[in-house]
Each structure stands twice: as structure tokens, then as C-alpha cells.
Design a protein around this motif. Structure first.
Motif, PDB file in Angstrom:
ATOM      1  N   PRO A 104       0.841  -1.199   0.000  1.00 53.32           N
ATOM      2  CA  PRO A 104       0.000   0.000   0.000  1.00 53.32           C
ATOM      3  C   PRO A 104       0.879   1.253   0.000  1.00 53.32           C
ATOM      4  CG  PRO A 104      -0.667  -1.519   1.746  1.00 53.32           C
ATOM      5  CD  PRO A 104       0.622  -2.028   1.182  1.00 53.32           C
ATOM      6  N   ASN A 105       0.379   2.297  -0.657  1.00 52.17           N
ATOM      7  CA  ASN A 105       1.119   3.555  -0.706  1.00 52.17           C
ATOM      8  C   ASN A 105       0.150   4.733  -0.809  1.00 52.17           C
ATOM      9  OD1 ASN A 105       0.764   4.348  -3.671  1.00 52.17           O
ATOM     10  ND2 ASN A 105       1.567   2.259  -3.841  1.00 52.17           N
ATOM     11  N   LEU A 106       0.701   5.912  -0.710  1.00 50.02           N
ATOM     12  CA  LEU A 106      -0.115   7.128  -0.739  1.00 50.02           C
ATOM     13  C   LEU A 106      -0.012   7.874  -2.068  1.00 50.02           C
ATOM     14  CD1 LEU A 106       0.746   8.442   2.850  1.00 50.02           C
ATOM     15  CD2 LEU A 106      -1.232   7.095   2.129  1.00 50.02           C
ATOM     16  N   ASP A 107       0.586   7.265  -3.077  1.00 49.12           N
ATOM     17  CA  ASP A 107       0.820   7.945  -4.351  1.00 49.12           C
ATOM     18  C   ASP A 107      -0.455   8.525  -4.955  1.00 49.12           C
ATOM     19  OD1 ASP A 107       3.408   7.143  -3.944  1.00 49.12           O
ATOM     20  OD2 ASP A 107       3.427   5.638  -5.544  1.00 49.12           O
ATOM     21  N   TYR A 108      -1.508   7.728  -5.022  1.00 48.00           N
ATOM     22  CA  TYR A 108      -2.762   8.188  -5.629  1.00 48.00           C
ATOM     23  C   TYR A 108      -3.370   9.332  -4.822  1.00 48.00           C
ATOM     24  CZ  TYR A 108      -7.501   8.250  -7.495  1.00 48.00           C
ATOM     25  OH  TYR A 108      -8.695   8.659  -8.049  1.00 48.00           O
ATOM     26  N   ILE A 109      -3.356   9.201  -3.497  1.00 49.74           N
ATOM     27  CA  ILE A 109      -3.919  10.248  -2.646  1.00 49.74           C
ATOM     28  C   ILE A 109      -3.143  11.544  -2.829  1.00 49.74           C
ATOM     29  CG2 ILE A 109      -4.297  10.960  -0.239  1.00 49.74           C
ATOM     30  CD1 ILE A 109      -4.880   7.979   0.378  1.00 49.74           C
ATOM     31  N   LYS A 110      -1.825  11.450  -2.895  1.00 48.91           N
ATOM     32  CA  LYS A 110      -0.992  12.646  -3.105  1.00 48.91           C
ATOM     33  C   LYS A 110      -1.267  13.257  -4.479  1.00 48.91           C
ATOM     34  CE  LYS A 110       2.732  11.449   0.070  1.00 48.91           C
ATOM     35  NZ  LYS A 110       2.456  12.478   1.045  1.00 48.91           N
ATOM     36  N   GLU A 111      -1.475  12.398  -5.466  1.00 47.24           N
ATOM     37  CA  GLU A 111      -1.750  12.869  -6.826  1.00 47.24           C
ATOM     38  C   GLU A 111      -3.059  13.656  -6.888  1.00 47.24           C
ATOM     39  OE1 GLU A 111      -3.014  10.837 -11.010  1.00 47.24           O
ATOM     40  OE2 GLU A 111      -1.409   9.846  -9.894  1.00 47.24           O
ATOM     41  N   ILE A 112      -4.126  13.103  -6.300  1.00 48.49           N
ATOM     42  CA  ILE A 112      -5.422  13.781  -6.395  1.00 48.49           C
ATOM     43  C   ILE A 112      -5.530  14.977  -5.449  1.00 48.49           C
ATOM     44  CG2 ILE A 112      -6.678  11.765  -7.262  1.00 48.49           C
ATOM     45  CD1 ILE A 112      -7.857  11.415  -4.442  1.00 48.49           C
ATOM     46  N   SER A 113      -4.657  15.026  -4.426  1.00 48.91           N
ATOM     47  CA  SER A 113      -4.713  16.139  -3.478  1.00 48.91           C
ATOM     48  C   SER A 113      -4.044  17.381  -4.032  1.00 48.91           C
ATOM     49  CB  SER A 113      -4.032  15.756  -2.161  1.00 48.91           C
ATOM     50  OG  SER A 113      -2.627  15.772  -2.294  1.00 48.91           O
ATOM     51  N   GLY A 114      -3.184  17.204  -5.015  1.00 43.22           N
ATOM     52  CA  GLY A 114      -2.477  18.352  -5.573  1.00 43.22           C
ATOM     53  C   GLY A 114      -1.608  19.043  -4.534  1.00 43.22           C
ATOM     54  N   GLY A 115      -1.129  18.279  -3.558  1.00 49.06           N
ATOM     55  CA  GLY A 115      -0.268  18.844  -2.529  1.00 49.06           C
ATOM     56  C   GLY A 115      -1.009  19.425  -1.337  1.00 49.06           C
TER      57      GLY A 115
END
Length: 107
Positions: A5-16
Motif C-alpha cells: 500500500p502507498n499514498l501515491d494516488y492520494i498525493k496525486e489527487i490532493s495536488g499537494g
């Protein structure tokens, strides 16, 4: 190599936007343990149709946490459960365990 599991997708959709990321993670941290527990209870009662409904909810969290293969397995397992087929149970449980450990680590 096993998916992690990782946070890549969440970071991507959050835009920082860290506040958005925290809210998203809080939702996952709150819902996932409840859904896992509900899934286990349904399996123990041989309520496979109900277990499939919970797997349906969980599979989206797998995708969000970057577990693409886990998501695909959950799609298949969800369908199998509707017919009382639990042959993917152990593989699915391994995925649930990795998510559980990840959630505890990021808490």
C-alpha cells in the motif's frame, strides 16, 4: 514482488493539499477496520452475499492505496462470493493484513 500500500494516488489527487490528504486518510483509517470486521463476521456466518457487499466497499480503498492487483483480486473475489466460492479468501486476507499494517504505520 508483493504489492505494498502507498499514498501515491492520494498525493496525486490532493495536488499537494495536506489537509485533503489527512481527511482522506482519516476516512480510510476509520472505515477500513469496521469493514474488515464486518467482512470477517459475514464469512463466519456463511453470509457470502453480505461478505461480497463488504468486499465491494473495500476494493475501492485498495485501488486508492495503490494496490492495483489487490483491486483486481477483490473484483474477482466479490463475484466468487456471490456464488459461495471462497477460494480467494487467503489471498484477500493477506491483502487486508497489509492494508491494516500500513494504516497502523501511518497513524
Amino acid at each position: 514482488m508483493t504489492e505494498k500500500p502507498n499514498l501515491d494516488y492520494i498525493k496525486e489527487i490532493s495536488g499537494g493539499n495536506e489537509e485533503f490528504e489527512k481527511k482522506f486518510l482519516t476516512i480510510i483509517q476509520t472505515e477500513f477496520p469496521k469493514e474488515k470486521s464486518e467482512y470477517v463476521e459475514n464469512l463466519e456466518r456463511d453470509s457470502f452475499e453480505e461478505a461480497a457487499k463488504v468486499v465491494h466497499k473495500i476494493k475501492h480503498k485498495l485501488g486508492i492505496l495503490g494496490l492495483n492487483n489487490g483491486y483486481k483480486l477483490a473484483v474477482k473475489y466479490e463475484e466468487d462470493l456471490k456464488y459461495g466460492d471462497i477460494k480467494l479468501k487467503e489471498e484477500f486476507n493477506d491483502i487486508l493484513k497489509s492494508v491494516e499494517e500500513f494504516i497502523l504505520k501511518i497513524a
